[in-house]
Scaffold this motif. Sequence first.
Motif, mmCIF file in Angstrom:
data_model
loop_
_atom_site.group_PDB
_atom_site.id
_atom_site.type_symbol
_atom_site.label_atom_id
_atom_site.label_comp_id
_atom_site.label_asym_id
_atom_site.label_seq_id
_atom_site.Cartn_x
_atom_site.Cartn_y
_atom_site.Cartn_z
ATOM 1 N N PHE A 1 0.835 -1.201 0.000
ATOM 2 C CA PHE A 1 0.000 0.000 0.000
ATOM 3 C C PHE A 1 0.870 1.251 0.000
ATOM 4 O O PHE A 1 1.740 1.415 0.838
ATOM 5 N N GLU A 2 0.620 2.124 -0.964
ATOM 6 C CA GLU A 2 1.388 3.363 -1.084
ATOM 7 C C GLU A 2 0.651 4.511 -0.408
ATOM 8 O O GLU A 2 -0.462 4.868 -0.827
ATOM 9 N N LEU A 3 1.268 5.064 0.616
ATOM 10 C CA LEU A 3 0.674 6.196 1.306
ATOM 11 C C LEU A 3 0.875 7.458 0.483
ATOM 12 O O LEU A 3 1.853 7.596 -0.240
ATOM 13 N N ASN A 4 -0.081 8.388 0.604
ATOM 14 C CA ASN A 4 0.078 9.682 -0.034
ATOM 15 C C ASN A 4 -0.574 10.736 0.836
ATOM 16 O O ASN A 4 -1.327 10.436 1.749
ATOM 17 N N GLY A 5 -0.256 11.984 0.560
ATOM 18 C CA GLY A 5 -0.800 13.074 1.358
ATOM 19 C C GLY A 5 0.278 14.073 1.708
ATOM 20 O O GLY A 5 1.369 14.087 1.113
ATOM 21 N N ASN A 6 -0.017 14.904 2.675
ATOM 22 C CA ASN A 6 0.907 15.957 3.097
ATOM 23 C C ASN A 6 1.080 15.941 4.607
ATOM 24 O O ASN A 6 0.129 15.671 5.341
ATOM 25 N N ILE A 7 2.280 16.242 5.052
ATOM 26 C CA ILE A 7 2.583 16.386 6.476
ATOM 27 C C ILE A 7 3.328 17.702 6.659
ATOM 28 O O ILE A 7 4.274 17.995 5.919
ATOM 29 N N SER A 8 2.896 18.496 7.610
ATOM 30 C CA SER A 8 3.638 19.717 7.929
ATOM 31 C C SER A 8 4.237 19.571 9.322
ATOM 32 O O SER A 8 3.552 19.191 10.261
ATOM 33 N N ILE A 9 5.520 19.872 9.421
ATOM 34 C CA ILE A 9 6.213 19.731 10.699
ATOM 35 C C ILE A 9 7.132 20.925 10.904
ATOM 36 O O ILE A 9 7.795 21.382 9.973
ATOM 37 N N ALA A 10 7.123 21.450 12.117
ATOM 38 C CA ALA A 10 8.006 22.558 12.494
ATOM 39 C C ALA A 10 9.013 22.033 13.502
ATOM 40 O O ALA A 10 8.629 21.357 14.462
ATOM 41 N N VAL A 11 10.287 22.324 13.300
ATOM 42 C CA VAL A 11 11.321 21.741 14.144
ATOM 43 C C VAL A 11 12.286 22.807 14.659
ATOM 44 O O VAL A 11 12.536 23.822 14.009
ATOM 45 N N GLU A 12 12.826 22.548 15.834
ATOM 46 C CA GLU A 12 13.836 23.386 16.453
ATOM 47 C C GLU A 12 15.144 23.248 15.662
ATOM 48 O O GLU A 12 15.416 22.188 15.115
ATOM 49 N N PRO A 13 15.942 24.307 15.542
ATOM 50 C CA PRO A 13 17.111 24.258 14.652
ATOM 51 C C PRO A 13 18.111 23.164 14.978
ATOM 52 O O PRO A 13 18.738 22.603 14.075
ATOM 53 N N SER A 14 18.296 22.848 16.265
ATOM 54 C CA SER A 14 19.236 21.781 16.613
ATOM 55 C C SER A 14 18.792 20.445 16.039
ATOM 56 O O SER A 14 19.611 19.618 15.620
ATOM 57 N N ILE A 15 17.481 20.228 16.003
ATOM 58 C CA ILE A 15 16.919 19.003 15.409
ATOM 59 C C ILE A 15 17.070 19.042 13.897
ATOM 60 O O ILE A 15 17.377 18.037 13.250
ATOM 61 N N ASN A 16 16.860 20.211 13.320
ATOM 62 C CA ASN A 16 16.890 20.349 11.869
ATOM 63 C C ASN A 16 18.238 19.950 11.280
ATOM 64 O O ASN A 16 18.302 19.299 10.237
#
Length: 307
Positions: free
Chosen positions: A87-102
Amino acid sequence: MRLEQLTYLIAVHESKSISLAAERSHISQPALSSAISKLEDELGVVLLKRTNAGAFLTEIGEQIIVIAKEVLNKVDEIKSVAHGDSFELNGNISIAVEPSINITVMPEILTNFKQNHPKVNALLKVGESNNILRDVQSGKADFGIILKTDAFSSAKDLNYKELFSDELVIISGHNCEITSGSETMPLKKALSLPILLYNTEYITNCGVSSVLQKYGDINVSYRVDNLEMMEKILSQGKTIAFVPQFMADEYVKSSKIKKITLSDARLEVTILLIWLNRHHLSLVEKEFIKVIKSVSSKKYGENVTEE
């Protein structure tokens, strides 16, 4: 009744805004509003209270949204059973991250996830922890990865998972005059030095400052919201910065930056994955959470917090 009508209703519930829900659902505002109005006509009830302050569920809408989420979860289960691993997933995810994580964890998270789910679009924003908290609370981001802050501790209606813990250390330019010859430093001395903060507000209000201020006043000389600028200022040798150790280890790969540990204190920080209680976790998002936890465990396994 169509499944997308339930999806749109959930999107409005999460963002408290028809326009924001439409933007995140990638349809026009009139189309989303019309879909929900048709659902209301079909059911013979009013689901949303539309006000100048936003769109909010009615009492009957609150009851229906619970069942709507259960329906969509069951649809995900049906798809998973029907297609299994193919099964192929599709869609959109929005994520905001702290710079150290980025700069440390996100490259591997996004690469692994995209490799397994090429049809999913991941939208990434980098920001300071308290700003990310507000983005998640307002429905602008599905998820946030932040340092645990005082603002988070007093926030309501949030789900979270502790990914791992670490401690703050000091970074400065290799030729920094005020840290010359130091590999360790007492906390009191460090707090008296000019400090650079990664901070996206004009006031001092961020994850690092909320930790430091528990130990006394801090001497903030710079606030920047750009990691490249942060490195350039530090390399000039006039200021220091407090960052999580895992971020410092990334910085010291540059010949311009050195790490200094605290000799008399352990300033612990916790890295959290957060999302709204009212946010319905789709199958795509559940898979994304698995990847975040897996990569965090792989990179910082000895510090990963057990559930």
